[in-house]
Design an enzyme around this catalytic site. Structure first.
Site, PDB file in Angstrom:
ATOM      1  N   HIS A 360       2.689 -28.883  -9.593  1.00 27.38           N
ATOM      2  CA  HIS A 360       2.520 -27.477  -9.936  1.00 27.38           C
ATOM      3  C   HIS A 360       2.472 -27.232 -11.432  1.00 27.38           C
ATOM      4  O   HIS A 360       1.652 -26.473 -11.925  1.00 27.38           O
ATOM      5  CB  HIS A 360       3.667 -26.668  -9.335  1.00 27.38           C
ATOM      6  CG  HIS A 360       3.543 -26.538  -7.855  1.00 27.38           C
ATOM      7  ND1 HIS A 360       4.544 -26.041  -7.071  1.00 27.38           N
ATOM      8  CD2 HIS A 360       2.532 -26.855  -7.037  1.00 27.38           C
ATOM      9  CE1 HIS A 360       4.141 -26.044  -5.816  1.00 27.38           C
ATOM     10  NE2 HIS A 360       2.932 -26.541  -5.769  1.00 27.38           N
ATOM     11  N   ARG A 467     -10.031 -31.124  -1.577  1.00 31.69           N
ATOM     12  CA  ARG A 467      -8.806 -31.674  -0.977  1.00 31.69           C
ATOM     13  C   ARG A 467      -8.149 -30.583  -0.132  1.00 31.69           C
ATOM     14  O   ARG A 467      -7.367 -29.773  -0.649  1.00 31.69           O
ATOM     15  CB  ARG A 467      -7.843 -32.123  -2.066  1.00 31.69           C
ATOM     16  CG  ARG A 467      -8.313 -33.318  -2.885  1.00 31.69           C
ATOM     17  CD  ARG A 467      -7.288 -33.609  -3.986  1.00 31.69           C
ATOM     18  NE  ARG A 467      -7.413 -34.928  -4.547  1.00 31.69           N
ATOM     19  CZ  ARG A 467      -7.849 -35.185  -5.784  1.00 31.69           C
ATOM     20  NH1 ARG A 467      -8.203 -34.199  -6.578  1.00 31.69           N
ATOM     21  NH2 ARG A 467      -7.902 -36.420  -6.229  1.00 31.69           N
ATOM     22  N   ASP A 621      -6.861 -44.294  -4.936  1.00 29.46           N
ATOM     23  CA  ASP A 621      -6.211 -45.110  -3.916  1.00 29.46           C
ATOM     24  C   ASP A 621      -6.790 -46.519  -3.871  1.00 29.46           C
ATOM     25  O   ASP A 621      -6.069 -47.481  -3.644  1.00 29.46           O
ATOM     26  CB  ASP A 621      -6.328 -44.446  -2.536  1.00 29.46           C
ATOM     27  CG  ASP A 621      -5.208 -43.447  -2.310  1.00 29.46           C
ATOM     28  OD1 ASP A 621      -4.055 -43.784  -2.643  1.00 29.46           O
ATOM     29  OD2 ASP A 621      -5.479 -42.335  -1.829  1.00 29.46           O
ATOM     30  N   CYS A 672     -15.176 -40.327  -6.455  1.00 31.55           N
ATOM     31  CA  CYS A 672     -14.496 -39.058  -6.704  1.00 31.55           C
ATOM     32  C   CYS A 672     -13.061 -39.207  -7.202  1.00 31.55           C
ATOM     33  O   CYS A 672     -12.293 -38.272  -7.158  1.00 31.55           O
ATOM     34  CB  CYS A 672     -14.519 -38.180  -5.454  1.00 31.55           C
ATOM     35  SG  CYS A 672     -13.580 -38.868  -4.085  1.00 31.55           S
TER      36      CYS A 672
HETATM   37  C1  PEP Z   1      -8.595 -41.045  -4.413  1.00 25.00           C
HETATM   38  O1  PEP Z   1      -7.734 -41.665  -3.807  1.00 25.00           O
HETATM   39  O2  PEP Z   1      -9.265 -41.524  -5.346  1.00 25.00           O
HETATM   40  C2  PEP Z   1      -8.879 -39.647  -4.078  1.00 25.00           C
HETATM   41  C3  PEP Z   1      -9.893 -39.021  -4.620  1.00 25.00           C
HETATM   42  O3  PEP Z   1      -8.045 -39.036  -3.233  1.00 25.00           O
HETATM   43  P1  PEP Z   1      -6.591 -38.517  -3.657  1.00 25.00           P
HETATM   44  O4  PEP Z   1      -6.470 -38.659  -5.153  1.00 25.00           O
HETATM   45  O5  PEP Z   1      -6.506 -37.126  -3.194  1.00 25.00           O
HETATM   46  O6  PEP Z   1      -5.703 -39.477  -2.917  1.00 25.00           O
HETATM   47 MG    MG Z   2      -6.927 -40.880  -1.952  1.00 23.10          MG
END
Ligand code: PEP
Ligand code: MG
Length: 747
Positions: A360, A467, A621, A672
């Protein structure tokens, strides 16, 4: 064991005339708790814990028995900040035998950290001959004693003071994570740190409860006013709306009776209202340390922030000391309302020891345009109000008491940037295109419906990652189908025909269904994301239905997170298609894709690419799983690089296999993760062949500016040769950066 009230009453008598000597305190505690041993170990410079008072161990060990933080049960308790309750301590693997103490006869041991303002000042230990586990009530009592000891040890530490005096003149750099890009230089102010000790014990719980009640009301009114009068900058623009949603969610947490009830319970045990609030804040802090999920941590952190506000309300309104213009705020944690307060006071930059980029405070700081860094652990141990500091929101570091040359360099850099930014404005109207005419689609990552308006402020071509879980987390619950559909429809309306790629819920096990959630050692690799969706198909289907309803006949793109096998993708797609058969009007086009976050998918590409309409690489990730490196651990930040052979080889293989060239599957691939917004990463990705990138809004204009200067045809063979000639290197960053600088790219 004695009742807590009796122990507290005795402590109150002992401490009535100021602080009692430690030795008297440990004697009293040993008698009242019917324990054979009670000892206090105090933290000393150099991460040492020294036995400073004991009842029951050899007195000659006082001042002699010393343990490193992390050594022995006592050291482990200090290092983890966790209570150790051991019926058979001597057979615990961490036990460190110290013959001078004479502790052989004592089997059971309860060690409780003595903490204050988030720092461990020592450990209090109770021991008994009989092997026994200590009851919850007993642990509670020793925790209360630890609170009192925290004040005693803090006062003693302040009297010594020698060490802090030395550290205060030395320049220090604290590495962390970038939260909001930009540079700020100013005078340090500290947030809620080193509060004056408060009265801890009270005779009249009813009077304390009444004070608590009044203070809670006062705090709530203050929050209402703060939110109503949020600065103009917040009332307009997309991030402003996002921040407003965050603030509203925060107000709801403030009104939640649960945590106030817990404070009232603690008051009943004999503590003053202030001490009870501090105690509950401490409990929250401990819970937070054990939670790895960043969003849940944020919620708890909001509560801690509220505890701070409640303490101020209890103290009566004291005017905030004047804040030097453009000051640098240092905080251990920071809630959104606190940040607004500080912003109103005129700060110029923020460093938060425990903050995640998705938290936040970071969302709000972004909306306010305050350069910010997080995860700069240890800075509060040496920073003093009045020090000079630089927040480097690009590198993710805080420079405390910078050397003159460092400071001058930063000032020069700031001047250069304002000139650059002035030049970026016209790029808003242009698409992403390289100097040699290659189009690169630049898309936005968003989490709240209102952020979609950033499409207009940045000139991005669409939303490459929506998201969907963020809105649910901000409101604290999963919305029903109609509410979800309304919010997704608002997003599609705001995008006005530009593509929006909705990602289905990417929640962690403990965030969504606490009743069902198994306790997991590694929640990032646990029951999360699509795994929950497939195990709770009704939940996922409701979301898919809401998305189809929101589209109302328009084109719809949906992607699934954390897909690990083709079978999972097929199962998820089957749910979507089943819903699509029921919802009318049907979308004019339904694109169904996968995120590539789990490396295992790379060995299922042929099959996968036959099934999906598009692939979006979630590099956050993907890197975490590829390098086995927890993405939320500040100590691993920047340890592994996207600009490295394994990652670039993987991405190239993906692009070739999926691409439209001969033998390729003809499936569009995008990326992304946050990396796409960093200039050198974006450069390498485009060099590899990516023609679509999705990133936070702050990245769009700088990446457009970079592309506009890039001769891609010249860079591609350079990248290939860098990759060929640096085999075995941990990172290719440096040679790529050298080329970029030599060719005048704004990196
Ligand atoms: C990622 O894992 O790169 C992704 C875009 O998803 P998040 O950051 O929401 O896990
Ligand atoms: Mg992710």
């Amino acid at each position: 064991m004695a009742t807590p009230r009796r122990l507290l009453a005795r402590l109150r008598e002992t401490m009535a005339h100021g602080t009692a000597p430690l030795q008297e305190l440990v004697q009293l505690v040993a008698v009242e708790l019917v324990s054979e041993v009670c000892s206090v170990y105090a933290a000393r410079p150099g991460e040492i814990l020294e036995l400073t008072a004991t009842e029951g161990l050899n007195q000659t060990a006082i001042g002699r028995t010393r343990l490193r933080v992390g050594e022995g049960i006592v050291g482990l308790c200090a290092a983890t900040g966790q209570v150790m309750n051991l019926p058979d301590a001597q057979n615990h693997p961490a036990f460190a035998y110290r013959p001078e103490t004479g502790e052989e006869p004592f089997a059971s041991m309860l060690a409780v950290p003595v903490r204050r303002a988030g720092r461990t000042l020592g450990v209090v230990v109770v021991q008994n001959r009989n092997p026994r586990g200590y009851s919850e009530e007993e642990v509670d009592e020793v925790e209360t004693v630890a609170m009192l000891l925290a004040e005693v040890l803090a006062t003693a530490g302040a009297a010594d003071g020698a060490e802090e005096g030395v550290a205060a003149t030395v320049p220090r750099v604290f590495a962390g994570a970038p939260l909001v890009p930009g540079i700020a230089i100013g005078t340090v102010v500290l947030h809620g740190h080193r509060r004056r000790p408060v009265r801890l014990l009270a005779d009249n719980p009813d009077a304390e409860l009444a004070r608590l009640h009044d203070a809670a009301q006062h705090m709530q009114r203050g929050l209402d006013e703060l939110i109503a009068g949020a600065p103009d900058g917040l009332a307009s623009g997309a991030d402003g709306h996002a921040s407003r949603e965050v603030l509203e969610a925060y107000r709801l947490i403030a009104a939640d009776a649960g945590w106030l009830r817990r404070v009232a319970e603690v008051i009943h045990s004999g503590l003053s209202a202030e001490a009870a609030v501090q105690r509950v804040a401490g409990e929250l802090h401990d819970r937070m340390r054990r939670i790895t999920d960043p969003y849940l941590r944020e919620r708890l952190s909001d509560l801690e922030d509220l505890a701070g506000r409640l303490l101020s309300a209890l103290a009566g309104d004291q005017p905030r000391p004047a804040v030097p213009p453009g000051a640098i705020l240092l905080a251990r944690r920071l809630g959104p309302a606190e940040l607004l307060d500080w912003h109103a006071a005129g700060i110029g930059g923020v460093a938060i020891e425990e903050a995640s980029p998705g938290g936040h405070a970071a969302i709000l700081a972004r909306a306010l345009g305050l350069p910010s860094v997080g995860g700069t652990r240890g800075m509060l141990d040496t920073a003093e109000p009045g020090d000079e500091a630089v927040v480097d929101g690009d590198e993710g570091q805080l420079v405390l008491r910078p050397e003159v040359e460092v400071r001058t360099t930063y000032f020069r850099e700031m001047a250069a940037r304002s000139a650059l930014e002035a030049g970026w404005a016209p790029l808003r109207e242009q698409p992403g295109i390289t100097a040699d005419g290659i189009r690169v689609k630049l898309m936005l990552n968003v989490g709240l419906t209102m952020e979609v308006a950033q499409l207009d402020t940045t000139g991005a071509e669409g939303i490459g990652l929506y998201r969907t879980e963020i809105g649910m987390l901000a409101r604290g619950a999963i919305a029903d189908v109609a509410e979800q559909a309304a919010s997704y429809a608002r997003a599609l309306d705001a995008a006005a025909g530009r593509p929006v790629l909705f990602r289905t819920l990417d929640l962690g096990a403990d965030k969504l269904l606490p009743g069902d959630a198994p306790q997991e050692e590694n929640p990032a690799m646990g029951w999360r994301s699509l795994r929950i969706g497939l195990d709770r198909p009704a939940l996922l289907r409701r979301q898919l239905r809401a998305l189809l309803l929101a589209a109302g006949g328009r084109a719809l793109s949906v992607m699934f997170p954390m897909v690990a096998t083709v079978a999972e993708f097929r199962a998820a797609r089957a749910l979507l298609l089943a819903e699509a058969r029921r919802v009318r009007p049907a979308p004019e086009r339904l694109s169904i894709g996968t995120m590539l976050e789990v490396p295992a998918l790379m060995w299922q590409l042929d099959e996968l690419l036959r099934e999906v309409d598009f692939v979006s690489v979630g590099s956050n990730d993907l890197l975490q799983f590829l390098f086995a490196a927890d993405r939320s651990s500040p100590s691993l930040f920047n340890r592994y690089d996207l600009l490295s052979q394994p990652v670039l080889n993987l991405l190239e293989h993906l692009l070739v296999t999926a691409g439209g060239a001969k033998g390729g599957a003809g499936v569009p691939v995008s990326l992304c993760g946050e990396a796409a917004s960093r200039p050198l990463e974006a450069l390498a990705l485009v060099g590899l062949g990516f023609t679509s990138l999705s990133m936070p809004a702050s990245g769009i204009l700088p990446i457009k500016a970079l592309l506009a200067e890039l001769d891609l045809a010249a860079f591609r063979p350079v990248l290939t040769s860098i990759r060929r000639n640096t085999s075995g290197a941990a990172s290719l960053r440096e040679p790529i950066a050298v080329w970029a600088r030599e060719h005048g790219l704004p990196v």
